[in-house]
Design a protein around this motif. Structure first.
Motif, PDB file in Angstrom:
ATOM      1  N   VAL A 130       0.878  -1.264   0.011  1.00 13.35           N
ATOM      2  CA  VAL A 130       0.020   0.121  -0.002  1.00 13.35           C
ATOM      3  C   VAL A 130       0.915   1.155  -0.157  1.00 13.35           C
ATOM      4  CG1 VAL A 130      -2.014  -1.137   1.221  1.00 13.35           C
ATOM      5  CG2 VAL A 130      -0.009  -0.112   2.603  1.00 13.35           C
ATOM      6  N   GLY A 131       0.356   2.264  -0.833  1.00  8.41           N
ATOM      7  CA  GLY A 131       1.358   3.524  -0.702  1.00  8.41           C
ATOM      8  C   GLY A 131       0.898   4.234   0.353  1.00  8.41           C
ATOM      9  N   VAL A 132       1.698   4.832   1.124  1.00  9.35           N
ATOM     10  CA  VAL A 132       1.439   5.793   2.383  1.00  9.35           C
ATOM     11  C   VAL A 132       2.074   7.177   2.194  1.00  9.35           C
ATOM     12  CG1 VAL A 132       1.216   3.710   3.908  1.00  9.35           C
ATOM     13  CG2 VAL A 132       3.465   4.967   3.546  1.00  9.35           C
ATOM     14  N   VAL A 133       1.475   8.238   2.791  1.00  6.13           N
ATOM     15  CA  VAL A 133       1.814   9.234   3.079  1.00  6.13           C
ATOM     16  C   VAL A 133       2.201   9.670   4.693  1.00  6.13           C
ATOM     17  CG1 VAL A 133       1.730  11.950   2.811  1.00  6.13           C
ATOM     18  CG2 VAL A 133       1.113  10.305   0.971  1.00  6.13           C
ATOM     19  N   THR A 134       3.271  10.051   4.900  1.00  5.70           N
ATOM     20  CA  THR A 134       3.535  10.281   6.240  1.00  5.70           C
ATOM     21  C   THR A 134       2.891  11.648   6.980  1.00  5.70           C
ATOM     22  OG1 THR A 134       5.794   8.838   6.164  1.00  5.70           O
ATOM     23  CG2 THR A 134       5.434  10.237   8.300  1.00  5.70           C
ATOM     24  N   MET A 135       2.414  11.526   7.865  1.00  9.69           N
ATOM     25  CA  MET A 135       1.749  12.915   8.114  1.00  9.69           C
ATOM     26  C   MET A 135       2.750  13.707   9.028  1.00  9.69           C
ATOM     27  SD  MET A 135      -1.389  12.929   7.348  1.00  9.69           S
ATOM     28  CE  MET A 135      -0.485  12.423   5.800  1.00  9.69           C
ATOM     29  N   LYS A 136       2.641  15.161   8.849  1.00 12.84           N
ATOM     30  CA  LYS A 136       3.675  16.032   9.362  1.00 12.84           C
ATOM     31  C   LYS A 136       2.973  17.270   9.683  1.00 12.84           C
ATOM     32  CE  LYS A 136       5.646  17.743   5.175  1.00 12.84           C
ATOM     33  NZ  LYS A 136       6.679  17.934   4.297  1.00 12.84           N
ATOM     34  N   GLY A 179     -21.777   8.626   8.051  1.00 16.30           N
ATOM     35  CA  GLY A 179     -21.503  10.075   7.438  1.00 16.30           C
ATOM     36  C   GLY A 179     -20.193  10.796   8.186  1.00 16.30           C
ATOM     37  N   ASN A 180     -19.405   9.856   8.718  1.00 18.92           N
ATOM     38  CA  ASN A 180     -18.059  10.237   9.366  1.00 18.92           C
ATOM     39  C   ASN A 180     -16.987  10.085   8.583  1.00 18.92           C
ATOM     40  OD1 ASN A 180     -19.662  10.887  12.105  1.00 18.92           O
ATOM     41  ND2 ASN A 180     -19.499   8.497  12.410  1.00 18.92           N
ATOM     42  N   PRO A 181     -15.900  11.079   8.631  1.00 18.55           N
ATOM     43  CA  PRO A 181     -14.789  10.939   7.907  1.00 18.55           C
ATOM     44  C   PRO A 181     -13.995   9.929   8.560  1.00 18.55           C
ATOM     45  CG  PRO A 181     -14.840  12.903   9.081  1.00 18.55           C
ATOM     46  CD  PRO A 181     -16.046  12.321   9.311  1.00 18.55           C
ATOM     47  N   THR A 182     -13.446   8.840   7.703  1.00 18.96           N
ATOM     48  CA  THR A 182     -12.644   7.839   8.131  1.00 18.96           C
ATOM     49  C   THR A 182     -11.191   7.800   7.266  1.00 18.96           C
ATOM     50  OG1 THR A 182     -13.700   6.170   7.092  1.00 18.96           O
ATOM     51  CG2 THR A 182     -14.509   6.628   9.121  1.00 18.96           C
ATOM     52  N   ALA A 183     -10.155   7.117   7.812  1.00 18.35           N
ATOM     53  CA  ALA A 183      -9.088   7.088   7.254  1.00 18.35           C
ATOM     54  C   ALA A 183      -8.307   5.723   7.794  1.00 18.35           C
ATOM     55  CB  ALA A 183      -7.867   8.104   7.225  1.00 18.35           C
ATOM     56  N   LEU A 184      -7.425   4.929   6.803  1.00 13.96           N
ATOM     57  CA  LEU A 184      -6.826   3.675   7.112  1.00 13.96           C
ATOM     58  C   LEU A 184      -5.218   4.514   7.415  1.00 13.96           C
ATOM     59  CD1 LEU A 184      -8.312   1.170   4.819  1.00 13.96           C
ATOM     60  CD2 LEU A 184      -8.766   1.589   7.226  1.00 13.96           C
ATOM     61  N   VAL A 185      -4.512   3.939   8.456  1.00 15.60           N
ATOM     62  CA  VAL A 185      -2.975   4.043   8.532  1.00 15.60           C
ATOM     63  C   VAL A 185      -2.638   2.761   8.873  1.00 15.60           C
ATOM     64  CG1 VAL A 185      -3.778   6.202   9.606  1.00 15.60           C
ATOM     65  CG2 VAL A 185      -3.524   4.511  11.232  1.00 15.60           C
ATOM     66  N   PRO A 228       1.201  13.872  13.723  1.00 20.75           N
ATOM     67  CA  PRO A 228       2.507  13.546  13.037  1.00 20.75           C
ATOM     68  C   PRO A 228       3.458  12.279  13.243  1.00 20.75           C
ATOM     69  CG  PRO A 228       2.410  15.950  14.262  1.00 20.75           C
ATOM     70  CD  PRO A 228       1.199  14.915  14.644  1.00 20.75           C
ATOM     71  N   GLY A 229       3.790  11.668  12.264  1.00 20.04           N
ATOM     72  CA  GLY A 229       4.229  10.596  12.141  1.00 20.04           C
ATOM     73  C   GLY A 229       3.427   9.669  11.467  1.00 20.04           C
ATOM     74  N   ASP A 230       1.986   9.519  11.520  1.00 18.82           N
ATOM     75  CA  ASP A 230       1.074   8.501  11.320  1.00 18.82           C
ATOM     76  C   ASP A 230       1.350   8.504   9.626  1.00 18.82           C
ATOM     77  OD1 ASP A 230      -0.029   8.199  13.649  1.00 18.82           O
ATOM     78  OD2 ASP A 230      -1.626   9.407  13.391  1.00 18.82           O
ATOM     79  N   ARG A 231       1.185   6.959   9.150  1.00 20.11           N
ATOM     80  CA  ARG A 231       1.498   6.676   7.857  1.00 20.11           C
ATOM     81  C   ARG A 231      -0.051   6.512   7.192  1.00 20.11           C
ATOM     82  NH1 ARG A 231       5.568   2.065   8.500  1.00 20.11           N
ATOM     83  NH2 ARG A 231       4.315   1.597   9.988  1.00 20.11           N
ATOM     84  N   LEU A 232      -0.647   7.353   6.604  1.00 21.92           N
ATOM     85  CA  LEU A 232      -1.960   7.396   5.960  1.00 21.92           C
ATOM     86  C   LEU A 232      -1.690   6.631   4.556  1.00 21.92           C
ATOM     87  CD1 LEU A 232      -5.050   8.336   6.023  1.00 21.92           C
ATOM     88  CD2 LEU A 232      -4.045  10.435   4.668  1.00 21.92           C
ATOM     89  N   ILE A 233      -2.838   5.834   4.511  1.00 22.45           N
ATOM     90  CA  ILE A 233      -2.833   5.150   3.020  1.00 22.45           C
ATOM     91  C   ILE A 233      -3.731   5.743   2.209  1.00 22.45           C
ATOM     92  CG2 ILE A 233      -3.568   2.684   2.260  1.00 22.45           C
ATOM     93  CD1 ILE A 233      -3.441   1.348   4.727  1.00 22.45           C
ATOM     94  N   VAL A 234      -3.014   5.948   1.199  1.00 26.22           N
ATOM     95  CA  VAL A 234      -3.514   6.732  -0.086  1.00 26.22           C
ATOM     96  C   VAL A 234      -3.721   5.833  -1.492  1.00 26.22           C
ATOM     97  CG1 VAL A 234      -2.937   8.894   0.883  1.00 26.22           C
ATOM     98  CG2 VAL A 234      -1.537   7.777  -0.626  1.00 26.22           C
ATOM     99  N   LEU A 284      -2.082  18.182   7.407  1.00 26.55           N
ATOM    100  CA  LEU A 284      -2.856  18.327   6.038  1.00 26.55           C
ATOM    101  C   LEU A 284      -2.736  16.708   5.364  1.00 26.55           C
ATOM    102  CD1 LEU A 284      -1.430  21.393   4.137  1.00 26.55           C
ATOM    103  CD2 LEU A 284      -3.668  21.189   5.372  1.00 26.55           C
ATOM    104  N   ALA A 285      -3.899  16.192   5.071  1.00 20.76           N
ATOM    105  CA  ALA A 285      -4.350  14.925   4.663  1.00 20.76           C
ATOM    106  C   ALA A 285      -4.812  15.019   3.305  1.00 20.76           C
ATOM    107  CB  ALA A 285      -5.127  14.108   5.611  1.00 20.76           C
ATOM    108  N   PRO A 286      -4.131  13.968   2.363  1.00 19.74           N
ATOM    109  CA  PRO A 286      -4.675  13.898   0.894  1.00 19.74           C
ATOM    110  C   PRO A 286      -6.150  13.537   1.025  1.00 19.74           C
ATOM    111  CG  PRO A 286      -2.408  13.096   1.136  1.00 19.74           C
ATOM    112  CD  PRO A 286      -2.751  13.270   2.646  1.00 19.74           C
ATOM    113  N   GLN A 287      -6.861  14.283  -0.076  1.00 19.65           N
ATOM    114  CA  GLN A 287      -8.277  13.775   0.093  1.00 19.65           C
ATOM    115  C   GLN A 287      -8.535  12.348  -0.447  1.00 19.65           C
ATOM    116  OE1 GLN A 287     -10.448  16.679  -2.012  1.00 19.65           O
ATOM    117  NE2 GLN A 287     -10.046  18.142  -0.679  1.00 19.65           N
ATOM    118  N   GLN A 288      -7.512  11.779  -1.099  1.00 17.21           N
ATOM    119  CA  GLN A 288      -7.871  10.368  -1.716  1.00 17.21           C
ATOM    120  C   GLN A 288      -7.470   9.346  -0.471  1.00 17.21           C
ATOM    121  OE1 GLN A 288      -5.337  12.267  -2.641  1.00 17.21           O
ATOM    122  NE2 GLN A 288      -3.696  10.774  -3.432  1.00 17.21           N
TER     123      GLN A 288
END
Length: 395
Positions: free
Chosen positions: A48-54, A327-333, A363-369, A315-319
């Motif tokens: 999975v492709g991830v973006v590290t939060m900062k 109706g709650n926003p969720t994300a996978l890390v 900061p440091g969380d790896r968000l799956i995009v 800032l989290a990428p919208q994808q």
């Protein structure tokens, strides 16, 4: 008979050979299948492709609809009655304050002015003789050559003559003003619209219909409407130190009706002190330079107001953000054990293609995009930087 016996023996031998051949094939296929199963490598965790939060500073903006308004607007009206004799401007051109726009026939007002001049001259001449008479009586009354009553009459006549001169002077000034009003001038500098009267038209003092309208469009006002809820949020964030505002006035960008950005930035001038009860909003006035006349009165625009800098924003990428059934926003890390974790987020504003995350990520969380569909909460994954996965796996 011997031939028949031989044929039967041959047939039995063929059946025995075929059976042995089939059994051999079955045993071989089972053996090969077992070998292939034992040699198959174990299935690996999906990539999975991830973006590290900062955390980073972000300029917070608010986009509000608005309308353009001229800085000054003046309706040109006559101040005396008469016939329009001539027009001196080109419709749609720029005019200067004091420039003559129309000429009313001055004949009647010229005659009135000359009559007032003559009346003033007569009053002044009468004043001279009255002054001399009063001076002579003042000397004669001392030696009782004239009665005191005659002296008092001469003094009163002098004061009456002086008042008459002042009255004549006022009449002359009025006549001069009215004569000057036959030249209808521009009260302000700006761009003049179409003429609503033509040469030969009869106009009256302070008539309801203007002769023309002048608007000063440089600089141009842009009035936008902001909900009071947004205004309160902004004040709370500033009070809490979450926003670092500029020591000068807030800068404003402008998006025109065709979607293009106006090249010159403006400033926020002031906020209205009265709330519109029908919309629960207040009016903000912004000011934009308009040297080339691009902005015209009444244009619909979008004003992007810079509220201030939000420090330590995430800032989290919208994808990488989805909305669940509630109706709650969720994300996978990707967690510390390289397993997928489901997070419920609290989002702020959208900045370009990203969301400001108020809660749920740090900061440091790896968000799956990338590869979100292959990632299930609790399952192991192989995290790689976003953009490095093969094109066929970016889902």
């Amino acid at each position: 008979m011997n031939i028949k016996v031989k044929v039967e023996v041959c047939m039995r031998n063929l059946r025995r050979i075929s059976l042995i051949f089939v059994i051999t094939i079955i045993i071989g296929s089972v053996f090969i299948s077992g070998c292939s199963k034992s040699q198959a490598p174990p299935q690996s965790a999906p990539e999975v492709g991830v973006v590290t939060m900062k955390s980073e500073p972000v300029m917070m903006t608010t986009e509000l609809p608005g309308r353009t308004n001229p800085q000054l607007i003046a309706e040109v009206r006559p101040q005396v009655n008469g016939i329009i004799k001539e027009r001196f401007f080109v419709e749609g051109s720029n005019v200067k304050a004091g420039q003559v726009l129309y000429k009313i026939d001055p004949s009647l007002y010229q005659a009135t002015y000359l009559a007032a001049q003559a009346a003033l001259a007569k009053s002044k001449a009468n004043l001279v003789t009255t002054q001399l008479k009063q001076q002579r009586y003042a000397e004669l009354v001392k030696i009782n050559a004239v009665s005191k009553q005659d002296f008092d009459d001469a003094t009163a006549a002098l004061k009456l003559a002086e008042a008459d001169v002042e009255s004549s002077q006022a009449a002359l000034d009025t006549a001069k003003i009215n004569l000057g009003y036959t030249n209808i001038t521009a009260p302000i500098s700006g761009r003049i619209g179409k003429s609503l009267v033509t040469t030969g038209a009869l106009v009256t003092a302070s008539q309801a219909t203007p002769l023309a309208v002048i608007q000063k469009m440089d600089p141009m006002y842009v009035d936008v409407v902001q909900p009071t809820s947004e205004l309160l949020r902004l004040k709370n964030e500033m009070a809490a130190g979450q926003l670092q505002t500029s020591p000068t006035q807030a800068m404003v960008r402008l998006i025109l009706e065709d979607g293009t950005q106006y090249p010159i930035k403006g400033i926020l001038k002031f906020s209205d002190v009265t709330v519109d009860q029908s919309t629960s909003s207040v009016t903000l006035r912004t000011v934009f330079p308009n040297p080339n006349g691009v902005l015209l009165p009444g244009m619909y625009v979008q004003a992007v107001i810079e509220e201030g800098i939000k420090s330590n924003a995430i800032l989290a990428p919208q994808q990488g953000v989805t909305i669940d059934q509630a109706g709650n926003p969720t994300a996978l890390v990707v967690g510390s054990e390289e397993k997928v974790e489901l997070r419920t987020l609290k989002l702020g504003k959208a900045i370009a293609d990203k969301w400001i995350v108020l809660d749920g990520l740090k900061p440091g969380d790896r968000l799956i995009v990338e590869g979100v569909q292959r990632a299930q909460p609790g399952s192991p994954v192989k995290a790689v930087p976003a953009g490095s996965a093969p094109a066929g796996q970016k889902q």
